[in-house]
Design a protein around this motif. Structure first.
Motif, mmCIF file in Angstrom:
data_model
loop_
_atom_site.group_PDB
_atom_site.id
_atom_site.type_symbol
_atom_site.label_atom_id
_atom_site.label_comp_id
_atom_site.label_asym_id
_atom_site.label_seq_id
_atom_site.Cartn_x
_atom_site.Cartn_y
_atom_site.Cartn_z
ATOM 1 N N GLU A 1 11.467 -24.041 2.070
ATOM 2 C CA GLU A 1 11.443 -22.696 1.497
ATOM 3 C C GLU A 1 11.964 -22.734 0.067
ATOM 4 O O GLU A 1 12.988 -23.344 -0.220
ATOM 5 C CB GLU A 1 12.304 -21.765 2.350
ATOM 6 C CG GLU A 1 12.214 -20.306 1.969
ATOM 7 C CD GLU A 1 12.942 -19.425 2.973
ATOM 8 O OE1 GLU A 1 13.963 -18.825 2.581
ATOM 9 O OE2 GLU A 1 12.519 -19.366 4.143
ATOM 10 N N ILE A 2 11.248 -22.045 -0.833
ATOM 11 C CA ILE A 2 11.626 -22.047 -2.240
ATOM 12 C C ILE A 2 12.645 -20.939 -2.501
ATOM 13 O O ILE A 2 12.451 -19.793 -2.084
ATOM 14 C CB ILE A 2 10.390 -21.844 -3.137
ATOM 15 C CG1 ILE A 2 9.359 -22.939 -2.868
ATOM 16 C CG2 ILE A 2 10.782 -21.854 -4.610
ATOM 17 C CD1 ILE A 2 8.055 -22.736 -3.596
ATOM 18 N N THR A 3 13.727 -21.281 -3.200
ATOM 19 C CA THR A 3 14.770 -20.302 -3.501
ATOM 20 C C THR A 3 15.156 -20.393 -4.975
ATOM 21 O O THR A 3 14.857 -21.379 -5.651
ATOM 22 C CB THR A 3 16.028 -20.550 -2.643
ATOM 23 O OG1 THR A 3 16.579 -21.832 -2.960
ATOM 24 C CG2 THR A 3 15.692 -20.502 -1.155
ATOM 25 N N GLN A 4 15.804 -19.346 -5.456
ATOM 26 C CA GLN A 4 16.364 -19.299 -6.815
ATOM 27 C C GLN A 4 15.338 -19.716 -7.869
ATOM 28 O O GLN A 4 15.553 -20.638 -8.662
ATOM 29 C CB GLN A 4 17.618 -20.183 -6.907
ATOM 30 C CG GLN A 4 18.706 -19.763 -5.925
ATOM 31 C CD GLN A 4 19.953 -20.591 -6.058
ATOM 32 O OE1 GLN A 4 20.381 -20.885 -7.157
ATOM 33 N NE2 GLN A 4 20.551 -20.975 -4.932
ATOM 34 N N ILE A 5 14.209 -19.023 -7.860
ATOM 35 C CA ILE A 5 13.113 -19.361 -8.762
ATOM 36 C C ILE A 5 13.351 -18.747 -10.139
ATOM 37 O O ILE A 5 13.649 -17.557 -10.263
ATOM 38 C CB ILE A 5 11.767 -18.858 -8.209
ATOM 39 C CG1 ILE A 5 11.534 -19.402 -6.795
ATOM 40 C CG2 ILE A 5 10.618 -19.257 -9.124
ATOM 41 C CD1 ILE A 5 10.335 -18.780 -6.104
ATOM 42 N N HIS A 6 13.212 -19.560 -11.179
ATOM 43 C CA HIS A 6 13.240 -19.077 -12.562
ATOM 44 C C HIS A 6 11.990 -19.596 -13.265
ATOM 45 O O HIS A 6 11.735 -20.803 -13.271
ATOM 46 C CB HIS A 6 14.482 -19.587 -13.302
ATOM 47 C CG HIS A 6 15.771 -19.043 -12.775
ATOM 48 N ND1 HIS A 6 16.276 -17.835 -13.166
ATOM 49 C CD2 HIS A 6 16.650 -19.548 -11.865
ATOM 50 C CE1 HIS A 6 17.412 -17.613 -12.531
ATOM 51 N NE2 HIS A 6 17.665 -18.632 -11.744
ATOM 52 N N ILE A 7 11.220 -18.694 -13.857
ATOM 53 C CA ILE A 7 10.029 -19.093 -14.612
ATOM 54 C C ILE A 7 10.084 -18.403 -15.969
ATOM 55 O O ILE A 7 10.223 -17.182 -16.050
ATOM 56 C CB ILE A 7 8.725 -18.717 -13.884
ATOM 57 C CG1 ILE A 7 8.681 -19.360 -12.490
ATOM 58 C CG2 ILE A 7 7.510 -19.151 -14.705
ATOM 59 C CD1 ILE A 7 7.449 -18.996 -11.690
#
Length: 601
Positions: A326-332
């Motif tokens: 699971e992907i967490t703490q996404i910054h783009i």
């Protein structure tokens, strides 16, 4: 009031309180630097190290002390800066290893965890020196183990730990003569005492809900109580030379030239997403990301994978990542948008903070870039080099000698363990040499090499000055085998005499040398040997002590604050007084030190 056990929530609050206490007094710790030079940095390094751990702990704390201590350990390990920071990270790494299987610790277990931390720290240091942070930690832990047999109250135990740490700290001048001579206690030990004071402050209820707030700069003013005094203000001829300056980053490229425009950072949680059995092959994952991306950083363990990539296809990156958890703490961040803002407003719009960014904001600007991917083994160069340097001229010298990556740093800007890990990852070579070029950076470099053991072949040449690093780079030969190259570089480091000229930030006496605040001081191989009212006089006195036969090779590196007329006058003096010496003068551009000298027989 008593407390029989510590859980993860308690531990997190203690750590935040300890980090806050250290941050408040970082400048006091800096002021305890043995040398009265303007780059005392123990407080800064410990502060940045603790801040990196706190960042992780605030994102991923738990009621389990084993989990929370492990998270702290990981953050400290990657953010460790300088000897004091590395030792601090090892103290808590050992603590975390002991606490790993427990959800709570009782008094005896807490004491045992402190002792395990001390064991780890001593093991990490090749030649432990007593009278330092190591001794303070050791005696406090030893006393904790003893006292835990008498009480089951952790608050009472922590009181005893702090008292023993303070007592040992007061005795450090008796263990290290140089501390007694200068009239200070050990700076690293003082930093640890501040952390322990924060621990106890929370446990006693003075901080019911500590809220550690990062400050925007690495060094903050601190409040002085009746028992503390700040170092004397600098006066005299050198007082105003090194003023703080800030410059906006300047763009040298077109917006549309930014090919991989999305700056992405995120975690993959291997325990979530229903794919815990999926095998994670880092090399394959890296190659897949490199198809449409560069600047790839991957830090993985059994539970989490930290990913950084610049990509032109963010959707594909996320789809790849979802295979593993699971992907967490996404910054783009859209870097073209950031670039347009820069060109339009003239302001350097800072990107989103990296997930492993230190607090306070790290002032170091790295001079290397991440390679897109590691090529196949048959495409790797036999050797690669990393050097640490401050000053564009010095960086250019290292690059001219074949150094692949120059980390911007020095005495007050120590690269972290993670900085070295990432730099190693950026170099496509079978074997990587690291030149730390500062005694306070060697441990962080060695820790990075240990973290990558089994994955990358890395050798740290323990260069403790810029001249030693340059000599080591000169001694390297592409045609020689690794063992011979390593020995040749080690030998070159030993042969070099290093000299530095800066100014004194306080009155002191060292080795019967009376030094006044504001005087210029000459340092030979880490020992202050001269003090003078004039810069030229200090340089001449220092060089007179360094030059013995008169026919040595002398290299002069002029700092960013020196005047060309002064440098020319110094070169003329060398030519007149040492006609047989071979003299080279370069513009080093380094801060803090007006001149750096290298003398080789």
């Amino acid at each position: 009031m008593s407390k029989r056990s510590l859980n993860g929530t308690d531990f997190t609050a203690m750590v935040l309180a300890g980090a806050e206490k250290l941050q408040q007094h970082a400048e006091h710790v800096n002021s305890l630097n043995v040398f009265p030079v303007p780059d005392g940095d123990t407080g800064t390094n410990m502060n940045l190290t603790m801040s990196a751990g706190v960042t992780e702990l605030k994102r991923n704390n738990s009621e389990s002390i084993g989990h929370s201590a492990g998270v702290l350990s990981k953050g400290l390990l990657m953010g460790a800066r300088g000897n004091s920071g590395v030792i601090t990270s090892q103290l808590f790494r050992g603590f975390g290893r002991y606490a790993a299987p427990y959800s709570e610790l009782n008094a005896m277990q807490f004491a045992a965890a402190l002792q395990t931390g001390v064991d780890a720290a001593y093991k990490a240091v090749v030649k432990p020196v007593e009278g330092t942070i190591l001794t303070v930690a050791k005696e406090a832990a030893k006393h904790a183990v003893f006292y835990a047999r008498r009480t089951n109250d952790i608050i009472e135990l922590m009181e005893q730990v702090l008292l023993k740490a303070q007592e040992t700290l007061s005795q450090t001048p008796d263990m290290l003569p140089v501390l007694k001579q200068v009239g200070v206690v050990d700076s690293g030990g003082q930093g640890l005492v501040y952390i322990y004071e924060g621990f106890l402050r929370y446990l006693q209820g003075a901080l019911s809900s500590p809220d550690y707030v990062a400050q925007p700069a690495a060094r903050q003013a601190y409040e002085v109580n009746d028992q503390e005094t700040a170092s004397a203000a600098v006066t005299g001829p050198a007082a105003s030379v090194f003023a703080n300056r800030s410059e906006l980053a300047q763009s040298k490229i077109e917006t549309e030239d930014i090919e991989f425009l999305y700056d992405m950072e995120f975690f993959i949680n291997r325990q979530l997403g229903g794919v815990t059995e999926a095998h994670f092959d880092e090399d394959l994952f890296r190659k897949a990301l490199s198809i449409n991306g560069d600047s790839i950083i991957i830090i993985a363990d059994d539970e989490l994978i930290k990913v950084h990539v610049h990509s032109k296809a963010p959707g594909e990156v996320l789809n790849l990542a979802l295979r593993y958890g699971e992907i967490t703490q996404i910054h783009i961040l859209n870097m073209r948008e950031q670039h347009r803002d820069l060109l339009t407003t003239g302001l350097d719009i800072a990107p989103m903070p990296e997930l492993f960014a230190e607090i306070p904001v790290d002032p170091v600007a790295h001079s290397w870039e991440q390679a897109p991917a590691t090529p196949p083994a048959d495409e790797l160069a036999p050797y690669g080099f990393i050097a640490v340097a401050s000053g564009q001229g010095i960086a250019d010298i290292f690059k001219s000698l074949g150094v692949d990556a120059v980390l911007s740093g020095g005495q007050t800007m120590n690269p972290s363990t993670e900085d070295f890990v990432n730099a190693i990852g950026s170099i496509s070579a079978q074997h990587v040499y690291i030149l730390p070029n500062n005694s306070n950076i060697v441990l962080a470099a060695q820790q990075a090499a240990e973290l990558l053991e089994g994955e990358r072949s890395v050798t740290v040449i323990p260069s403790k000055s810029i001249p030693q690093g340059i000599a080591a780079a000169f001694a390297f030969s592409e045609e020689e085998i690794q063992d011979i190259n390593t020995q040749n570089m080690m030998d070159a480091v030993v042969r070099i005499k290093s000299g530095q000229v800066t100014y004194s930030v306080r009155d002191t006496q060292i080795d019967n040398l009376d030094i006044k605040a504001g005087q210029y001081i000459g340092i030979e191989n880490s020992k202050i040997v001269t003090a003078a009212e004039g810069l030229l006089g200090a340089c001449q006195e220092l060089l007179s002590k360094m030059l013995v036969s008169g026919d040595e090779i002398v290299t002069v590196l002029a700092g960013e604050e020196t005047q060309s007329e002064m440098t020319a006058e110094l070169a003329d003096w060398l030519g007149e007084n040492y006609p047989n010496a071979e003299v080279e003068v370069h513009q080093g551009g380094q801060p803090v030190y007006y001149y750096i000298f290298s003398v080789e027989s």
